[in-house]
Design a protein around this motif. Structure first.
Motif, PDB file in Angstrom:
ATOM      1  N   GLU A  87      12.908  -0.160 -60.363  1.00 17.66           N
ATOM      2  CA  GLU A  87      11.800  -1.145 -61.653  1.00 17.66           C
ATOM      3  C   GLU A  87      10.976  -0.592 -62.604  1.00 17.66           C
ATOM      4  OE1 GLU A  87       9.206  -4.618 -60.249  1.00 17.66           O
ATOM      5  OE2 GLU A  87      10.842  -4.460 -59.116  1.00 17.66           O
ATOM      6  N   LEU A  88      11.546  -1.368 -63.687  1.00 13.75           N
ATOM      7  CA  LEU A  88      10.707  -0.463 -64.620  1.00 13.75           C
ATOM      8  C   LEU A  88       9.909  -1.812 -65.329  1.00 13.75           C
ATOM      9  CD1 LEU A  88      12.712   2.451 -65.608  1.00 13.75           C
ATOM     10  CD2 LEU A  88      10.950   2.789 -64.668  1.00 13.75           C
ATOM     11  N   ASP A  89       8.675  -2.002 -65.617  1.00 16.15           N
ATOM     12  CA  ASP A  89       8.043  -2.571 -66.377  1.00 16.15           C
ATOM     13  C   ASP A  89       8.744  -4.130 -65.969  1.00 16.15           C
ATOM     14  OD1 ASP A  89       7.051  -0.858 -68.149  1.00 16.15           O
ATOM     15  OD2 ASP A  89       8.560  -0.871 -69.320  1.00 16.15           O
ATOM     16  N   GLY A  90       8.604  -4.210 -64.399  1.00 17.71           N
ATOM     17  CA  GLY A  90       9.471  -5.295 -63.925  1.00 17.71           C
ATOM     18  C   GLY A  90      10.243  -6.066 -64.294  1.00 17.71           C
ATOM     19  N   GLU A  91      11.316  -5.138 -64.287  1.00 21.05           N
ATOM     20  CA  GLU A  91      12.403  -5.899 -64.364  1.00 21.05           C
ATOM     21  C   GLU A  91      12.867  -4.632 -63.689  1.00 21.05           C
ATOM     22  OE1 GLU A  91      15.119  -6.528 -68.868  1.00 21.05           O
ATOM     23  OE2 GLU A  91      13.837  -5.079 -68.609  1.00 21.05           O
ATOM     24  N   LYS A  92      14.787  -4.681 -62.883  1.00 22.65           N
ATOM     25  CA  LYS A  92      15.271  -4.473 -62.315  1.00 22.65           C
ATOM     26  C   LYS A  92      16.216  -3.931 -63.641  1.00 22.65           C
ATOM     27  CE  LYS A  92      15.892  -6.478 -58.096  1.00 22.65           C
ATOM     28  NZ  LYS A  92      16.731  -7.371 -57.006  1.00 22.65           N
ATOM     29  N   LYS A  93      16.117  -2.424 -63.460  1.00 16.83           N
ATOM     30  CA  LYS A  93      17.281  -1.931 -64.590  1.00 16.83           C
ATOM     31  C   LYS A  93      18.442  -0.606 -63.296  1.00 16.83           C
ATOM     32  CE  LYS A  93      14.475  -1.148 -68.019  1.00 16.83           C
ATOM     33  NZ  LYS A  93      14.638  -0.638 -69.920  1.00 16.83           N
ATOM     34  N   PHE A  94      19.392  -0.724 -63.683  1.00 20.15           N
ATOM     35  CA  PHE A  94      20.535  -0.374 -62.592  1.00 20.15           C
ATOM     36  C   PHE A  94      20.913   1.009 -63.297  1.00 20.15           C
ATOM     37  CE2 PHE A  94      20.088  -4.297 -62.165  1.00 20.15           C
ATOM     38  CZ  PHE A  94      20.151  -4.671 -60.600  1.00 20.15           C
ATOM     39  N   ARG A  95      21.901   2.044 -62.973  1.00 22.99           N
ATOM     40  CA  ARG A  95      22.812   3.999 -63.591  1.00 22.99           C
ATOM     41  C   ARG A  95      23.603   3.366 -62.347  1.00 22.99           C
ATOM     42  NH1 ARG A  95      21.181   8.256 -61.317  1.00 22.99           N
ATOM     43  NH2 ARG A  95      22.049   9.401 -63.522  1.00 22.99           N
ATOM     44  N   ASP A 106      34.733  -3.406 -68.208  1.00 25.33           N
ATOM     45  CA  ASP A 106      33.858  -3.304 -68.766  1.00 25.33           C
ATOM     46  C   ASP A 106      32.412  -2.862 -68.766  1.00 25.33           C
ATOM     47  OD1 ASP A 106      36.336  -3.137 -70.442  1.00 25.33           O
ATOM     48  OD2 ASP A 106      35.634  -5.136 -71.118  1.00 25.33           O
ATOM     49  N   MET A 107      32.510  -3.895 -67.614  1.00 24.50           N
ATOM     50  CA  MET A 107      30.474  -3.208 -67.215  1.00 24.50           C
ATOM     51  C   MET A 107      30.358  -2.229 -66.920  1.00 24.50           C
ATOM     52  SD  MET A 107      29.675  -7.270 -65.464  1.00 24.50           S
ATOM     53  CE  MET A 107      27.893  -6.159 -65.598  1.00 24.50           C
ATOM     54  N   LEU A 108      31.761  -1.913 -66.011  1.00 28.34           N
ATOM     55  CA  LEU A 108      30.928  -0.416 -65.339  1.00 28.34           C
ATOM     56  C   LEU A 108      31.509   0.747 -66.521  1.00 28.34           C
ATOM     57  CD1 LEU A 108      32.862  -1.145 -62.147  1.00 28.34           C
ATOM     58  CD2 LEU A 108      30.531  -0.191 -62.205  1.00 28.34           C
ATOM     59  N   ALA A 109      32.337   0.732 -67.103  1.00 27.29           N
ATOM     60  CA  ALA A 109      32.296   1.723 -68.133  1.00 27.29           C
ATOM     61  C   ALA A 109      31.463   1.817 -69.662  1.00 27.29           C
ATOM     62  CB  ALA A 109      33.589   1.191 -69.273  1.00 27.29           C
ATOM     63  N   LEU A 110      30.597   1.295 -69.383  1.00 31.07           N
ATOM     64  CA  LEU A 110      29.114   0.905 -70.237  1.00 31.07           C
ATOM     65  C   LEU A 110      28.036   1.987 -69.764  1.00 31.07           C
ATOM     66  CD1 LEU A 110      27.593   0.102 -71.933  1.00 31.07           C
ATOM     67  CD2 LEU A 110      26.558  -2.308 -71.063  1.00 31.07           C
ATOM     68  N   PHE A 111      28.096   1.325 -67.850  1.00 27.93           N
ATOM     69  CA  PHE A 111      26.837   2.112 -67.233  1.00 27.93           C
ATOM     70  C   PHE A 111      27.554   3.419 -67.452  1.00 27.93           C
ATOM     71  CE2 PHE A 111      25.949  -2.175 -65.646  1.00 27.93           C
ATOM     72  CZ  PHE A 111      25.169  -1.827 -66.047  1.00 27.93           C
ATOM     73  N   SER A 112      28.915   3.629 -67.185  1.00 27.05           N
ATOM     74  CA  SER A 112      29.575   5.266 -67.115  1.00 27.05           C
ATOM     75  C   SER A 112      29.345   6.038 -68.483  1.00 27.05           C
ATOM     76  CB  SER A 112      31.339   4.955 -67.256  1.00 27.05           C
ATOM     77  OG  SER A 112      31.837   6.692 -67.161  1.00 27.05           O
ATOM     78  N   ASP A 113      29.695   5.363 -69.418  1.00 27.77           N
ATOM     79  CA  ASP A 113      29.087   6.120 -70.634  1.00 27.77           C
ATOM     80  C   ASP A 113      28.064   5.997 -70.713  1.00 27.77           C
ATOM     81  OD1 ASP A 113      31.755   5.459 -71.226  1.00 27.77           O
ATOM     82  OD2 ASP A 113      31.675   3.895 -72.709  1.00 27.77           O
ATOM     83  N   GLU A 114      26.620   5.786 -70.931  1.00 26.09           N
ATOM     84  CA  GLU A 114      25.374   5.886 -70.532  1.00 26.09           C
ATOM     85  C   GLU A 114      24.434   6.929 -69.284  1.00 26.09           C
ATOM     86  OE1 GLU A 114      23.307   4.586 -72.926  1.00 26.09           O
ATOM     87  OE2 GLU A 114      24.219   3.617 -73.539  1.00 26.09           O
ATOM     88  N   SER A 115      23.753   7.795 -69.929  1.00 21.75           N
ATOM     89  CA  SER A 115      22.928   8.601 -69.191  1.00 21.75           C
ATOM     90  C   SER A 115      21.425   7.968 -68.651  1.00 21.75           C
ATOM     91  CB  SER A 115      22.899   9.845 -69.287  1.00 21.75           C
ATOM     92  OG  SER A 115      22.067  10.436 -70.932  1.00 21.75           O
ATOM     93  N   ARG A 116      21.371   6.935 -68.649  1.00 20.65           N
ATOM     94  CA  ARG A 116      19.992   5.904 -68.263  1.00 20.65           C
ATOM     95  C   ARG A 116      20.287   4.721 -67.900  1.00 20.65           C
ATOM     96  NH1 ARG A 116      18.602   1.925 -72.665  1.00 20.65           N
ATOM     97  NH2 ARG A 116      20.950   1.909 -73.523  1.00 20.65           N
ATOM     98  N   TYR A 117      18.885   4.495 -67.488  1.00 23.43           N
ATOM     99  CA  TYR A 117      19.258   2.886 -66.002  1.00 23.43           C
ATOM    100  C   TYR A 117      19.133   2.154 -67.583  1.00 23.43           C
ATOM    101  CZ  TYR A 117      17.566   4.514 -62.092  1.00 23.43           C
ATOM    102  OH  TYR A 117      17.259   4.991 -60.605  1.00 23.43           O
TER     103      TYR A 117
END
Length: 141
Positions: free
Chosen positions: A73-81, A23-34
């Motif tokens: 890293e955006l605004d001091g926070e790790k983000k993933f895609r 489900d975590m990976l599906a969430l990333f798959s559905d998004e085109s953003r970090y």
């Protein structure tokens, strides 16, 4: 890469298939953003009432280590895609508002200037931050 390929990669490396990881990976798959860990918690918190930031960060780190996800890293926070499925070398434009990304085909590291410094480059990362057309138009209204 899609969710099934990512799950196969986890299995090949000896990690368990879990519905939570899927489900975590599906969430990333559905998004085109970090996405940040808090985005994952917001999206999956109702389905997994005991889901903690520790669990999320542990899995995000694993996915990143296995090159399933890429991080910035955006605004001091790790983000993933999801890692790009293209096999060629490229970089990204990243919208600071919505987090959407676009590929940049030209690499600034191809400049002859680098060769002048007698430095052997083994890797690099180049990201350009700004606002996509849609977000830029919304801030001008």
């Amino acid at each position: 890469m899609n969710v099934d390929e990512a799950m196969d990669k986890l299995k090949e490396k000896g990690y368990k298939y879990t519905r939570k990881r899927y489900d975590m990976l599906a969430l990333f798959s559905d998004e085109s953003r970090y996405l940040a860990a808090k985005d994952v918690l917001e999206a999956l918190g109702d389905k997994y009432s005991g889901l903690s930031f520790d669990t999320i960060y542990r899995n995000l780190s694993l996915f990143s280590e296995l090159e399933i996800l890429e991080e910035t890293e955006l605004d001091g926070e790790k983000k993933f895609r999801f890692s790009c499925s293209t096999g060629h070398h490229h970089h990204h434009l990243i919208c600071l508002d919505c987090g959407k990304t676009r590929e940049i085909e030209k690499c600034p590291m191809e400049l002859p200037l680098i060769e002048e410094h007698e430095f052997q480059i083994t890797g690099h990362k180049f990201e350009v931050y700004g606002y996509c057309q849609q977000c830029s138009a919304q801030t001008q209204q």
